[in-house]
Design a protein around this motif. Structure first.
Motif, PDB file in Angstrom:
ATOM      1  N   ILE A  40       0.847  -1.197   0.000  1.00  0.00           N
ATOM      2  CA  ILE A  40       0.000   0.000   0.000  1.00  0.00           C
ATOM      3  C   ILE A  40       0.883   1.248   0.000  1.00  0.00           C
ATOM      4  CG2 ILE A  40      -1.751   1.276   1.318  1.00  0.00           C
ATOM      5  CD1 ILE A  40      -2.756  -1.372   0.191  1.00  0.00           C
ATOM      6  N   MET A  41       1.903   1.211   0.871  1.00  0.00           N
ATOM      7  CA  MET A  41       2.804   2.353   0.951  1.00  0.00           C
ATOM      8  C   MET A  41       3.550   2.545  -0.372  1.00  0.00           C
ATOM      9  SD  MET A  41       1.919   3.342   3.768  1.00  0.00           S
ATOM     10  CE  MET A  41       2.893   4.833   3.835  1.00  0.00           C
ATOM     11  N   LEU A  44       1.292   4.364  -2.663  1.00  0.00           N
ATOM     12  CA  LEU A  44       1.230   5.772  -2.269  1.00  0.00           C
ATOM     13  C   LEU A  44       2.483   6.530  -2.718  1.00  0.00           C
ATOM     14  CD1 LEU A  44      -0.204   7.965  -0.487  1.00  0.00           C
ATOM     15  CD2 LEU A  44       1.371   7.246   1.304  1.00  0.00           C
ATOM     16  N   TRP A  45       3.652   5.964  -2.397  1.00  0.00           N
ATOM     17  CA  TRP A  45       4.883   6.678  -2.727  1.00  0.00           C
ATOM     18  C   TRP A  45       5.150   6.690  -4.228  1.00  0.00           C
ATOM     19  CZ3 TRP A  45       7.065  10.039   0.315  1.00  0.00           C
ATOM     20  CH2 TRP A  45       6.833   9.946   1.695  1.00  0.00           C
ATOM     21  N   ALA A  47       2.783   7.132  -6.335  1.00  0.00           N
ATOM     22  CA  ALA A  47       1.967   8.271  -6.754  1.00  0.00           C
ATOM     23  C   ALA A  47       2.739   9.568  -6.510  1.00  0.00           C
ATOM     24  CB  ALA A  47       0.644   8.271  -5.988  1.00  0.00           C
ATOM     25  N   VAL A  48       3.426   9.621  -5.361  1.00  0.00           N
ATOM     26  CA  VAL A  48       4.207  10.817  -5.054  1.00  0.00           C
ATOM     27  C   VAL A  48       5.361  10.976  -6.050  1.00  0.00           C
ATOM     28  CG1 VAL A  48       5.646  11.944  -3.309  1.00  0.00           C
ATOM     29  CG2 VAL A  48       3.628  10.645  -2.603  1.00  0.00           C
ATOM     30  N   ALA A  49       6.001   9.833  -6.356  1.00  0.00           N
ATOM     31  CA  ALA A  49       7.196   9.894  -7.206  1.00  0.00           C
ATOM     32  C   ALA A  49       6.866  10.126  -8.676  1.00  0.00           C
ATOM     33  CB  ALA A  49       8.005   8.610  -7.040  1.00  0.00           C
ATOM     34  N   ARG A  50       5.577  10.062  -9.020  1.00  0.00           N
ATOM     35  CA  ARG A  50       5.189  10.276 -10.412  1.00  0.00           C
ATOM     36  C   ARG A  50       5.602  11.652 -10.897  1.00  0.00           C
ATOM     37  NH1 ARG A  50      -0.461   8.109  -9.700  1.00  0.00           N
ATOM     38  NH2 ARG A  50       0.316   6.049  -9.225  1.00  0.00           N
ATOM     39  N   VAL A  54      11.825  11.675  -4.872  1.00  0.00           N
ATOM     40  CA  VAL A  54      11.854  12.207  -3.514  1.00  0.00           C
ATOM     41  C   VAL A  54      13.211  11.846  -2.945  1.00  0.00           C
ATOM     42  CG1 VAL A  54      10.705  12.217  -1.285  1.00  0.00           C
ATOM     43  CG2 VAL A  54       9.399  11.643  -3.348  1.00  0.00           C
ATOM     44  N   PHE A 195       7.654   4.318   5.550  1.00  0.00           N
ATOM     45  CA  PHE A 195       8.479   5.167   4.679  1.00  0.00           C
ATOM     46  C   PHE A 195       9.905   5.106   5.197  1.00  0.00           C
ATOM     47  CE2 PHE A 195       6.090   7.523   7.796  1.00  0.00           C
ATOM     48  CZ  PHE A 195       7.094   8.077   8.569  1.00  0.00           C
TER      49      PHE A 195
END
Lengths: 267, 336, 265
Positions: A40-41, A44-45, A47-50, A54, A195
């Motif tokens: 799941i994480m 999520l990450w 999606a952030v890294a798209r 980071v 994370f």
């Protein structure tokens, strides 16, 4: 209990523990499904890294990190706290105490005996990670593998001793369930499970470095994905094994005192 | 083999009366009471003896057994089992004893009993040849052939208890503590268990201490009984002598060819029961001969036996006595 | 659906018993508060970390995401206070073989097992959830519209229904597995994914969390409704969907009970 008897009994205990693990394979699958939080994480990450990396983490690095986190959880987890508090409540701890072998050793072998079966789950995940991330998913050198192995053993021991400590508290408290809940929460947040710990702001990082949680999860994951050069890795390993020794001593002492109390109050 | 001197075991117990108000109060303040589970008990048991602990629920029987097995530390007193102090839980001690609890099991629930046997072999460090021999004996005596390869969870309670007993004997304990070993079992299974336990004692010379709710267990197994009531030892001796003391009267059981008048029976002794074809009389021991003679001459008797009162009755009378004695003592202690 | 009075009375009895039990454990209140805060903190810590790197992710700003976390926390209170305790109870029943006693009682078994235990202290979580809503809207500098609040209240109903149905499905699984302790854990950990806005999930996960384990409907939809961004068709979809889901769960439950009664001796 004498070391000789214990060592002689160990292979049989492990074999029977393994048979038990096989008998509970459906159980284990449920547990594996329940520990998919890293996936799941990962979603999520990703999606952030798209919209860009980071820190040092791009999408591929996140895949490597969280798949490693999933694997480390499979191999280092321990359910001794729950087992102990259950056996205290049911009074079956007495049956263990009748035997001429330390219950702690019996618990440890039970957990260890489950590992071969878990490797069956871990192996394909590592394969997927290798396929997606490439060689960076695993340590690059033999020495790297050695350090990773050491950190994995350390993580297992820290988790085991924390479990013993928490489980022993059920000899003192009416319900130690709440404490275990709090422990799980801290473990999830502070260990690098949700994370990488390097995402914490520097001030918080200092605290995280001192707490045991990172050494249960984050350190082996970082060593598996090659986040540290040998020097810093050794420093971190030293801190981890410091926790292993410290918790080992404290857990054993608390366990002994807990048993004395159990004998005073009855099961 | 076993010596107990002035054993006391006191607990602190949290007490809360029912109800909402009490629940609210216990949020702030909890009251504790001290429970004297065992309050000054002494006895000795010789090697190879079979001793039964008798007493009502909560009398302290199980507590005493747990102290002897090293699971509980005595609050006061000296306890020795075959030269060991149980509470130290030395390896040598643990290898000599076993405690079987009818309500708690050591068998691994989802594996066949054979695996638990094997585990115990390893843990108790039993040499292979001895293990094989012991296991063969246990399997044939308890008729376990078909059971030990089935997962424990699939066994019936009786089958499980047999395997439980076998698992407890793999290391041939010299002292065997049995806490309600036949609880919940049907009559034929109880008989099997008793016969087996007795055979084990006679064959190996192991010392045996048993607690049970079933008087028949105690009567069949234990030549000597120790009665514990409210944490105190109230009797130590043979079962027969105990029955003599509590109920010196005998029972004369009559089978009758035809119904007889109640008055006729009452002239012979106290009538315990009276039905058209049978009657039970209770008479003083020294009057038994006279009563039997008169019954045979005045009644249409087809069969006659003389028995002790049923053990269950003897026991309940004994414990009632204890209660009355304590009540008496309490009244005397309080100034009027 | 008409609930007979008897069932309401039964529910009252169970609630009272649970209340008394809750009062007995004095340390629990404090521990409950602490765990609740700790849970809320867990839900927030990753949020801070994630939004420390980006001002918005998949169309959600930090404060908007707080609303999703708020709904998650609130539902967690409902789950742990009113749903999970009974689940643990059923698992215990099946393990000890005492479920037969429940099935013997002259009332619906599903109702009985669903109401056997409550943990009132866990209502602390519901308060934390509401606190998060208030904080989020104050930070956003506006308040939700009246229809928005109304829609979110409807969705509160559907969310609880979904959560409960999901729970019944997990309990049903307990009839088929040997050792069932881990089911509770499985349940809470699946539910855990609901703390993130559902738009971060793509591909398979998106399908799973919308249709198979409808986590999106539980937390993201009500948050969208509060923000006034939920299309009314989605609202209707959520209502219809949750009713269908509940119906399926009920069928599965009845099937499992049949399996249990025919398989056990």
């Amino acid at each position: 209990m004498s070391l000789r008897t214990s060592l002689k009994a160990l292979p049989t205990m492990l074999r029977i523990g393994f048979s038990e693990a096989v008998a509970y394979r459906a159980e284990m699958i449920i547990w594996v499904l329940a520990t998919t939080m890293p996936l799941i994480m990962l979603a999520l990450w990703s999606a952030v890294a798209r919209t860009g990396a980071v820190g040092r983490f791009g999408q591929a690095e996140f895949v490597g990190y969280f798949l490693a986190a999933f694997c480390v959880r499979q191999l280092t987890s321990s359910w001794v706290a729950w087992l102990l508090s259950y056996e205290v409540k049911q009074g079956t701890l007495a049956m263990r105490l009748l035997r001429p072998i330390s219950p702690l050793l019996a618990y440890a072998t039970e957990v260890l005996a489950g590992i071969p079966l878990r490797l069956l789950v871990v192996a394909p995940v590592v394969a997927i990670s290798l396929w997606v991330v490439g060689a960076g998913a695993v340590p690059a050198s033999l020495g790297g593998w050695g350090l990773f192995g050491l950190s994995l053993v350390g993580a297992w021991l820290v988790t085991f001793y924390l479990n013993v400590l928490l489980g022993t508290l059920s000899l003192y408290l009416e319900s130690s369930q709440k404490l275990m809940d709090i422990y799980m929460v801290l473990y999830f947040v502070c260990s690098g499970y949700m994370f990488p710990v390097e995402f914490f702001p520097p001030g918080v990082r200092m605290v995280i470095d001192v707490l045991p949680f990172r050494y249960q999860m984050g350190l082996p994951v970082e060593l598996m994905t090659g986040a540290h050069a040998t020097g810093p890795a050794l420093v971190l390993l030293a801190k981890q094994w410091g926790w292993v020794v410290g918790l080992g001593v404290v857990a054993t002492l608390v366990w002994r005192r807990g048993l004395a109390r159990f004998a005073a109050f009855g099961g | 083999m076993i010596s107990v001197r002035g054993l006391r075991k006191h607990y602190q117990v949290h007490k809360r009366p029912p109800g909402l108000k009490a629940a609210l109060r216990s949020l702030v303040h909890r009251s504790y009471t001290s429970v004297k589970a065992v309050d000054g008990i002494s006895f000795d048991i010789k090697p190879g003896e079979r001793v039964g602990f008798l007493g009502p629920n909560g009398a302290g029987k199980t507590t005493t057994l747990k102290v002897l097995a090293g699971l509980l530390h005595p609050s006061e007193g000296e306890v020795h089992v075959d030269g060991h102090v149980p509470r130290l839980r030395e390896e040598a001690f643990l290898k000599k004893i076993m405690l079987v609890m009818g309500q708690k099991q050591q068998l691994l629930w989802d594996l066949p009993p054979a695996e638990t046997f094997e585990l115990n072999r390893a843990i108790y460090d039993v040499p292979r040849p001895q293990y094989k021999q012991t296991l063969e004996e246990l399997v044939s005596l308890l008729e376990l052939e078909d059971l030990i390869t089935k997962p424990t969870r699939q066994l019936s309670l009786g089958e499980r208890m047999k395997c439980e007993l076998a698992a407890a004997l793999i290391h041939r304990p010299r002292v065997l503590f049995l806490d309600e070993p036949t609880i919940g079992l049907d009559v034929s299974m109880q008989v099997t268990m008793r016969a087996f336990i007795k055979a084990y004692n006679e064959k190996t010379g192991a010392t045996l201490i048993l607690t049970s709710h079933y008087m028949d267990d105690v009567a069949a197994l234990c030549p000597r009984v120790i009665v514990i009531d409210k944490g105190q030892l109230s009797y130590d001796g043979t079962l027969d002598a105990l029955v003599q003391r509590v109920r010196p009267e005998k029972r004369v059981v009559l089978r009758l060819a035809r119904p007889v008048d109640a008055a006729l029976l009452e002239s012979l002794g106290r009538v315990v029961s009276h039905e058209p074809g049978s009657a039970v009389l209770q008479v003083q021991q020294d009057a038994v001969n006279a009563t039997v003679g008169r019954a045979l001459s005045t009644l249409p008797v087809t069969d006659l036996t003389v028995e002790n009162a049923p053990l269950e009755e003897v026991m309940s009378e004994l414990f009632q006595e204890g209660k009355a004695r304590r009540a008496e003592a309490a009244r005397e202690a309080v100034p009027a | 659906m008409l609930i007979p009075r008897r069932y309401l009375r039964l529910l009252g009895v169970q609630l009272k018993a649970s209340g008394l039990l809750a009062l007995q454990y004095r340390a629990d209140f404090l521990a409950e508060g602490l765990t609740s805060l700790a849970w809320t903190f867990t839900a927030l810590a990753p949020l801070f970390v994630v939004f420390g790197t980006r001002p918005s992710i998949e169309g959600w700003t930090f404060h908007e995401s707080l609303l999703v976390v708020g709904w998650f926390t609130l539902l967690q209170g409902v789950l742990e206070g009113a749903i999970s305790p009974s689940l643990t109870g059923v698992v215990e029943h099946i393990r000890k073989g005492t479920l037969d006693f429940v099935l013997l009682k002259p009332a619906d078994a599903q109702f009985l097992v669903s109401t056997q235990r409550f943990l009132p202290w866990r209502a602390v979580n519901v308060l934390s959830g509401v606190g998060l809503f208030v904080y989020a809207f104050v930070s956003l500098g506006r308040w939700p519209s009246f229809p928005g609040v109304l829609a979110s209240l409807v969705l509160l109903g559907t969310s609880v229904l979904l959560l409960y149905s999901l729970w019944i499905l997990v309990v049903s699984a307990a009839f088929f597995v040997v050792k069932v302790d881990n089911l509770t854990y499985l349940f809470t950990s699946i539910f855990d994914a609901a703390r993130w806005p559902s738009s971060v999930f793509r591909g398979v996960l998106a399908v799973v969390f919308t249709f198979i384990i409808p986590l999106a409907l539980m937390t993201t939809f009500p948050a969208l409704a509060m923000l006034g961004r939920l299309p009314w068709t989605w609202l209707v979809g959520a209502v219809v969907g949750s009713v269908v889901f509940a119906w399926v769960a009920r069928r599965v439950w009845l099937m499992s009970i049949r399996h249990y009664t025919s398989a056990s001796s």
